[in-house]
Design a protein around this motif. Sequence first.
Motif, PDB file in Angstrom:
ATOM      1  N   LEU A 171      65.523  87.818  33.714  1.00 49.70           N
ATOM      2  CA  LEU A 171      66.830  87.223  33.404  1.00 49.70           C
ATOM      3  C   LEU A 171      67.027  85.911  34.149  1.00 49.70           C
ATOM      4  N   GLU A 172      66.591  85.860  35.400  1.00 52.26           N
ATOM      5  CA  GLU A 172      66.694  84.608  36.168  1.00 52.26           C
ATOM      6  C   GLU A 172      65.880  83.500  35.499  1.00 52.26           C
ATOM      7  N   GLN A 173      64.676  83.860  35.041  1.00 51.19           N
ATOM      8  CA  GLN A 173      63.839  82.874  34.356  1.00 51.19           C
ATOM      9  C   GLN A 173      64.464  82.460  33.031  1.00 51.19           C
ATOM     10  N   LEU A 174      65.001  83.442  32.311  1.00 55.26           N
ATOM     11  CA  LEU A 174      65.654  83.148  31.042  1.00 55.26           C
ATOM     12  C   LEU A 174      66.867  82.256  31.253  1.00 55.26           C
ATOM     13  N   HIS A 175      67.582  82.513  32.337  1.00 53.71           N
ATOM     14  CA  HIS A 175      68.748  81.682  32.656  1.00 53.71           C
ATOM     15  C   HIS A 175      68.313  80.245  32.955  1.00 53.71           C
ATOM     16  N   ALA A 176      67.239  80.127  33.732  1.00 49.28           N
ATOM     17  CA  ALA A 176      66.759  78.774  34.089  1.00 49.28           C
ATOM     18  C   ALA A 176      66.327  78.003  32.849  1.00 49.28           C
ATOM     19  N   THR A 177      65.560  78.656  31.973  1.00 45.70           N
ATOM     20  CA  THR A 177      65.096  77.955  30.766  1.00 45.70           C
ATOM     21  C   THR A 177      66.260  77.659  29.817  1.00 45.70           C
ATOM     22  N   SER A 178      67.201  78.600  29.724  1.00 45.43           N
ATOM     23  CA  SER A 178      68.359  78.387  28.839  1.00 45.43           C
ATOM     24  C   SER A 178      69.240  77.267  29.366  1.00 45.43           C
ATOM     25  N   LYS A 179      69.469  77.255  30.691  1.00 37.91           N
ATOM     26  CA  LYS A 179      70.264  76.185  31.293  1.00 37.91           C
ATOM     27  C   LYS A 179      69.579  74.834  31.118  1.00 37.91           C
ATOM     28  N   ALA A 180      68.259  74.837  31.207  1.00 39.06           N
ATOM     29  CA  ALA A 180      67.515  73.580  31.026  1.00 39.06           C
ATOM     30  C   ALA A 180      67.692  73.069  29.601  1.00 39.06           C
ATOM     31  N   LYS A 181      67.690  73.990  28.648  1.00 42.37           N
ATOM     32  CA  LYS A 181      67.862  73.564  27.254  1.00 42.37           C
ATOM     33  C   LYS A 181      69.295  73.090  26.999  1.00 42.37           C
ATOM     34  N   VAL A 182      70.250  73.781  27.616  1.00 44.36           N
ATOM     35  CA  VAL A 182      71.640  73.325  27.504  1.00 44.36           C
ATOM     36  C   VAL A 182      71.764  71.920  28.102  1.00 44.36           C
ATOM     37  N   ALA A 183      71.150  71.711  29.257  1.00 44.07           N
ATOM     38  CA  ALA A 183      71.194  70.390  29.901  1.00 44.07           C
ATOM     39  C   ALA A 183      70.508  69.341  29.034  1.00 44.07           C
ATOM     40  N   ALA A 184      69.390  69.720  28.412  1.00 44.68           N
ATOM     41  CA  ALA A 184      68.673  68.783  27.535  1.00 44.68           C
ATOM     42  C   ALA A 184      69.529  68.411  26.333  1.00 44.68           C
ATOM     43  N   MET A 185      70.220  69.400  25.765  1.00 42.26           N
ATOM     44  CA  MET A 185      71.104  69.124  24.635  1.00 42.26           C
ATOM     45  C   MET A 185      72.263  68.235  25.065  1.00 42.26           C
ATOM     46  N   GLU A 186      72.839  68.539  26.222  1.00 44.61           N
ATOM     47  CA  GLU A 186      73.953  67.724  26.713  1.00 44.61           C
ATOM     48  C   GLU A 186      73.503  66.298  26.999  1.00 44.61           C
ATOM     49  N   ALA A 187      72.290  66.153  27.541  1.00 44.54           N
ATOM     50  CA  ALA A 187      71.760  64.813  27.823  1.00 44.54           C
ATOM     51  C   ALA A 187      71.514  64.057  26.516  1.00 44.54           C
ATOM     52  N   LEU A 188      70.981  64.758  25.522  1.00 46.33           N
ATOM     53  CA  LEU A 188      70.732  64.126  24.222  1.00 46.33           C
ATOM     54  C   LEU A 188      72.054  63.728  23.569  1.00 46.33           C
ATOM     55  N   GLU A 189      73.035  64.615  23.643  1.00 43.07           N
ATOM     56  CA  GLU A 189      74.366  64.291  23.112  1.00 43.07           C
ATOM     57  C   GLU A 189      74.929  63.052  23.803  1.00 43.07           C
ATOM     58  N   PRO A 241      72.274  85.617  16.258  1.00 43.34           N
ATOM     59  CA  PRO A 241      72.920  86.531  17.190  1.00 43.34           C
ATOM     60  C   PRO A 241      72.859  86.035  18.622  1.00 43.34           C
ATOM     61  N   LEU A 242      71.864  85.240  18.957  1.00 44.39           N
ATOM     62  CA  LEU A 242      71.715  84.736  20.316  1.00 44.39           C
ATOM     63  C   LEU A 242      71.288  83.276  20.285  1.00 44.39           C
ATOM     64  N   THR A 243      71.863  82.468  21.168  1.00 40.82           N
ATOM     65  CA  THR A 243      71.431  81.074  21.308  1.00 40.82           C
ATOM     66  C   THR A 243      71.252  80.794  22.789  1.00 40.82           C
ATOM     67  N   PHE A 244      70.593  79.694  23.091  1.00 41.73           N
ATOM     68  CA  PHE A 244      70.363  79.392  24.504  1.00 41.73           C
ATOM     69  C   PHE A 244      71.664  79.061  25.221  1.00 41.73           C
ATOM     70  N   TYR A 245      72.681  78.607  24.486  1.00 42.91           N
ATOM     71  CA  TYR A 245      73.993  78.414  25.110  1.00 42.91           C
ATOM     72  C   TYR A 245      74.559  79.755  25.581  1.00 42.91           C
ATOM     73  N   GLN A 246      74.496  80.773  24.691  1.00 44.17           N
ATOM     74  CA  GLN A 246      74.992  82.099  25.056  1.00 44.17           C
ATOM     75  C   GLN A 246      74.152  82.726  26.168  1.00 44.17           C
ATOM     76  N   LEU A 247      72.839  82.570  26.045  1.00 45.94           N
ATOM     77  CA  LEU A 247      71.954  83.146  27.056  1.00 45.94           C
ATOM     78  C   LEU A 247      72.213  82.535  28.428  1.00 45.94           C
ATOM     79  N   ALA A 248      72.468  81.236  28.450  1.00 48.08           N
ATOM     80  CA  ALA A 248      72.764  80.582  29.731  1.00 48.08           C
ATOM     81  C   ALA A 248      74.023  81.167  30.357  1.00 48.08           C
ATOM     82  N   GLU A 249      74.999  81.480  29.505  1.00 47.15           N
ATOM     83  CA  GLU A 249      76.248  82.057  30.006  1.00 47.15           C
ATOM     84  C   GLU A 249      76.049  83.524  30.392  1.00 47.15           C
TER      85      GLU A 249
END
Length: 807
Positions: free
Chosen positions: A563-581, A462-470
């Motif tokens: 929410l700000e903290q959740l956004h920061a951690t979610s964005k970091a994970k999105v960035a980590a995934m994008e960097a790995l990709e 139902p929720l992923t860090f991509y969605q949470l970042a958005e």
Amino acid sequence: MIRDQALQYAEQYAAQEEAQHNKGDGRSSIHYPALFLFLGDKVTPAIGPVLERCERKWDNAGGVMALHAGSPSGSGSTQEKDGIKGWIGSGNSSVHERVMHMALPNTAGRDPRTVRRELYREFHEDSQYLAGMNRTLRQLSNSIADYGRLYSSFDVIHLSVVTRVDDPQNVLLPEIALLARAILSQSFKSVQTDLYALINEREQGDNFGYSSSVGLAFLRELDGMQAADYALSAPLLVTEEGLSIPVNHGPSALFDLVYLLSDKNERGLMSVHGMDDNYEIIAHISLLKNRVRPAADQASGHGGYNNMTFKSGIRGSTGRQGYASAGFSAVRRPNKQIALAVLYHALHYLAGRLKTGQTRSLKERQALLGLGADSLRARAAELLPDESGLSEMTGLMSHGRPSYSQLKMLSLREAEELLFGDGAQAYFRSNFTEVSARRAEGIDPAREWAGVLAAGEQGASPLTFYQLAEWTGERTGEGGSVLHALRQHMGGLRSALLSAQEELERLYAESVERQPFQRVPLLDKRTVRNFIHYLFGAVYGKKYEILLLESELALCLLYDTALEQLHATSKAKVAAMEALEAELHGIALASIGRSNETVDQNIMEYYRGVTDEVMKDIETQRGTGIFFSERFMGSLSELLDRGGDVVADRLIGICRRELLSAGPFTLPFEEELLRRANVAAAYENRGIVSKEELFKQLYRSLEEEAAMNVRLFEYTQEHRHEEKYFFGDSDSEFLRYAFGADETTRIYRLGLVHEQRRSGVEKLNLMGGFHLEDLLYYRNGKVYYETYAGNGYSLHGLEEEELPEMR
């Protein structure tokens, strides 16, 4: 780290595929034992690659021995460590015991003007070298005998000597080759000895003059060794008591055949693979000359290699034995590139699954996180004691029991102070405000969301860090931002709070006399009591309302920070995934293009579709969220917390176990290549490549890539003897095409080494009949040789009169 992981995985997959495709009766085996003798420090980098190719190609390569004759171990021979130990460390430790070292005089620190002559003299004057060589060679001969069960016959041994023409230590080649043959002859009826002389023109660099001079000196000596009247007698055999026994050779050529192999081909082009193709050639020629000939060869009607026929073919009309060279090419299913492409596309597929979760409205997003207006209001109400508790304030003791007549002219604030001082406020603060604050201290939004977020990484998430970042960003985006909505709600709360506070102030300023409470004539105390009830109901009821708004606002501030903290951690994970990709994509692209265009085309495009198809099939069979179950990836969010290399490692396991073993990855190489060639035809509006057209491209590519690895000067066709051999499955459609392609115009011998495999085909072109003076390297280097020799350089161990004439 990730690059190393990915490349190791790709190498292992390629090796595994090669081994699988070569299992069964069709895999090649050698008939007689084989020994490789690598002479000189400069040839050390060839040891690992040559043996690795034998391991890959030969079913019984586990008994192949190697001997390195060079500077003493530990005396600064870093090339030996890089060439052998580095290769052994990559997974070939079983070969370590089959690579022996034989000490020669050290070249380090010697004067280049006299190094070859000094090495020659030191070897002949210091008996320790011959004694050590005798011990090593006898030990080696005994070790070969231990592997006798691996071979069909023990009558013959194939000795292949490999050296660099510009290595000073090859000045000892005749003695070393003759001693090795003498000792091996005590165990074998026949020793067939070939020489592979490597010419590395790319590495000459600033020392091209000196390097060419040393190379020419060796080639001049080699011409004498290969003369029909060559003879050598020397006390080379040494007993344990130090007694010397002469060894005699000739008159005859020292080597059965000599192959000259350069990193510059006959067209004058430097090989893109450096010396690697020459290492392939050495392994393939060794197999060709020493292969077990299965009955299927005769049944197939394809000709096999005959050493006597080839030697006869390269002997000129004068009877002078010619030299040989070779070219190698391969069309293989690009297993390494495929593995890396699949690794990237698998991650991209998983990222897409996480990005495209179930579409939800803003209200649904708020509800999942408990951030709807009703939820927040209800949660704030839970923080406060029940409002009915305000009635208990009527039991507060008043100060001095003032009469109503004293109160009625006062404002509500003044009346409260007269009745209770600050007691009422203290009571409210103690029993409502502070209780609410204590309850709020226990609120941890991250802990409350943990269950929802954890469930979001499992199954149909139902929720992923991509969605949470958005969802948690400041911008509203598609569907709306819960943070933006929360802040809008907080704005409304602040407005309501301000209005409530102003209303309270107005109420406090009103006079007691104007308030709507019951007056009881003649009963002053009852009237005062009724006022007190009214005061707590009206004023402190409003304070309770204000406290509720303040508590909700404080609660929202907690959620805002979370929410700000959740956004920061979610964005970091999105960035980590994008960097790995991006990293896996870069690694995959970097691996493509090292072979010819036909073989490497459309790898990324084709395997994107194949990978997606296989992963969708797995989801169809096992469930939509199977890739996020513990048996597969588990929680990508948790894996990213531990690092991209952990994600890559888990993904590599899935690729090996679930993806690369699927049916679409087991196609014959012709079919796989045809599908790849046509993968983009539809959307690029171009013509379909037919199987025949593809086979023409492959055939032409194999021939062009297998150009001879030696550059000749005016070498005419009438002196050129050629033989060409395919290595592959005789049932392959492509090989059937290749044998019929130029059947009527063919002027060379064509043969096939049958190997039961579907992963590709290799081609070995043999050519011979030329002489050293035909070599462009010889002609170009002759002027340097004569100049250096004329300027005091002692380039030979032998005296001038013992050397053959320069041609």
